[in-house]
Design an enzyme around this catalytic site. Structure first.
Site, PDB file in Angstrom:
ATOM      1  N   ARG A  97      11.214  -7.549   2.486  1.00 48.60           N
ATOM      2  CA  ARG A  97      11.577  -8.525   3.518  1.00 48.60           C
ATOM      3  C   ARG A  97      12.790  -9.352   3.096  1.00 48.60           C
ATOM      4  O   ARG A  97      13.702  -9.596   3.901  1.00 48.60           O
ATOM      5  CB  ARG A  97      10.377  -9.419   3.808  1.00 48.60           C
ATOM      6  N   LEU A  99       0.107  -5.777  -1.352  1.00 46.23           N
ATOM      7  CA  LEU A  99       0.818  -5.808  -0.077  1.00 46.23           C
ATOM      8  C   LEU A  99       0.680  -7.220   0.470  1.00 46.23           C
ATOM      9  O   LEU A  99      -0.367  -7.864   0.307  1.00 46.23           O
ATOM     10  CB  LEU A  99       0.208  -4.818   0.920  1.00 46.23           C
ATOM     11  N   ASP A 100       1.725  -7.711   1.139  1.00 39.91           N
ATOM     12  CA  ASP A 100       1.634  -9.025   1.760  1.00 39.91           C
ATOM     13  C   ASP A 100       0.503  -9.051   2.781  1.00 39.91           C
ATOM     14  O   ASP A 100       0.112  -8.009   3.324  1.00 39.91           O
ATOM     15  CB  ASP A 100       2.950  -9.377   2.471  1.00 39.91           C
ATOM     16  N   ARG A 101       0.013 -10.233   3.066  1.00 38.33           N
ATOM     17  CA  ARG A 101      -1.110 -10.386   3.989  1.00 38.33           C
ATOM     18  C   ARG A 101      -0.881  -9.659   5.309  1.00 38.33           C
ATOM     19  O   ARG A 101      -1.765  -8.954   5.805  1.00 38.33           O
ATOM     20  CB  ARG A 101      -1.352 -11.880   4.251  1.00 38.33           C
TER      21      ARG A 101
END
Length: 342
Positions: free
Chosen positions: A242, A142-144
């Site tokens: 995104r 998962l992105d930060r």
């Protein structure tokens, strides 16, 4: 020192980038090892531009004066686990936590925290199966600044089977996303190739020749200036949700990299309301809300859910113009998210 590892994914990036990432060394160091013919496969030295396929065994010979692959210090932070056994664990990752070590984040990632907790982790993509590489236990990322459900493998067998299940699209990963504007049709399948941005290397973009990527999205609730979407991954590319949502004109609210104007996209008559929403977004309003897969060892079905996080609740209430959501313990359930069709 000699390190040998096997490529687990379908293909790699070019070798110099892949080697730097896998061994947690600098790109310069990786390039030097390749130029000195110290990186080989099937007994032959490899070029920096080489792209490797699954199953290729890579051997890296470190000279005596060359720094060995980096090891990582344990770190400590509070984590909430929603499922755990001797084979795997599923945690509800908080926003702000990087998943695995890399440049700028060697000792403050999820991997470091798991090590500090004493969690046994699979070798995963770690060269040689040891704990010195960059991604022990990490099956997907998962992105930060994306929160939510993440599975980590404790044993190599579980890791291999989970990675295979993800590749065969047998792991259902569902996200809740609040996006600017309104999706033109619902449900919608977004199919567009994703590649690294040619000028900004930390960003991704839709580009011809990029890697195949598919995202499925459906509207759960439509508000004045935003939609709450149920998003399901068909593939798992970096920043995929995104990038794809921005590509169709509905970027994630609070996204600092792919917002393409954010509240300024809203018509002037509604701009003040949109600006209030934007001000309440501490980060991208994207949350991994549901995860479903067959246990890699027992085969038992696992269906796990995570509610909309507290730090994003004020923005959701503002978007919905419904302040009851601030006190609602289960806002996604309240809005019918978990009852939504595929």
């Amino acid at each position: 020192m000699i390190v040998t590892f096997c490529v687990a994914g379908p293909t790699t990036e070019r070798l110099d980038r892949f080697l730097a990432d896998q061994l947690a060394i600098s790109r310069t160091q990786a390039g030097r090892l390749i130029a000195d013919k110290r990186v080989s496969a099937r007994g032959k030295p490899l070029r920096a531009s080489a792209v490797l396929e699954r199953g290729v065994e890579v051997t890296v010979e470190f000279p005596a004066d060359e720094p060995a692959p980096r090891t990582y210090a344990p770190a400590h932070a509070e984590l909430r686990f929603v499922y755990e056994d001797e084979h795997l664990a599923v945690l509800d990752k908080p926003a702000g936590l990087v998943v695995h070590p890399g440049p700028g984040h060697w000792n403050d990632t999820l991997v470091n925290v798991l090590m500090g907790r004493g969690t046994e982790l699979s070798g995963g993509s770690t060269p040689g199966g040891g704990r010195g590489g960059g991604r022990p236990g990490i099956v997907h990322r998962l992105d930060r600044d994306t929160s939510g459900l993440l599975v980590v493998a404790k044993a190599d067998l579980a890791h291999r089977r989970l990675a295979g299940a993800i590749e065969r699209r047998q792991v259902k990963r569902v996200y809740a996303a609040l996006v600017w504007g309104h999706v033109r049709k619902s449900p919608v399948d977004i199919e567009a190739p994703i590649a690294r941005h040619p000028k900004e290397r930390k960003r991704m973009t839709v580009a011809e020749g990029g890697r195949h990527a598919v995202t499925h999205a459906a509207v759960v609730a439509r508000f004045a200036n935003a939609d709450l979407l149920r998003v399901r991954l068909g593939t798992g590319r970096t920043h995929q949700i995104r990038v794809h949502l921005a590509h169709v004109g509905c970027p994630v609210v609070g996204d600092r990299e792919y917002a393409f104007g954010g509240s300024r996209r809203v018509t002037p008559s509604a701009r003040a309301v949109a600006e209030r929403l934007e001000a309440l977004a501490p980060r991208q309003l994207l949350h991994a809300a549901a995860l479903a897969f067959a246990h890699p060892v027992s085969g038992a079905p696992l269906e796990l859910m995570s509610e909309w996080p507290a730090d994003l609740r004020p923005a959701l209430a503002e978007a919905a113009d419904d302040q009851k959501l601030l006190a609602e313990r289960n806002p996604l359930q309240y809005l019918g998210f978990f009852a939504s069709d595929e």
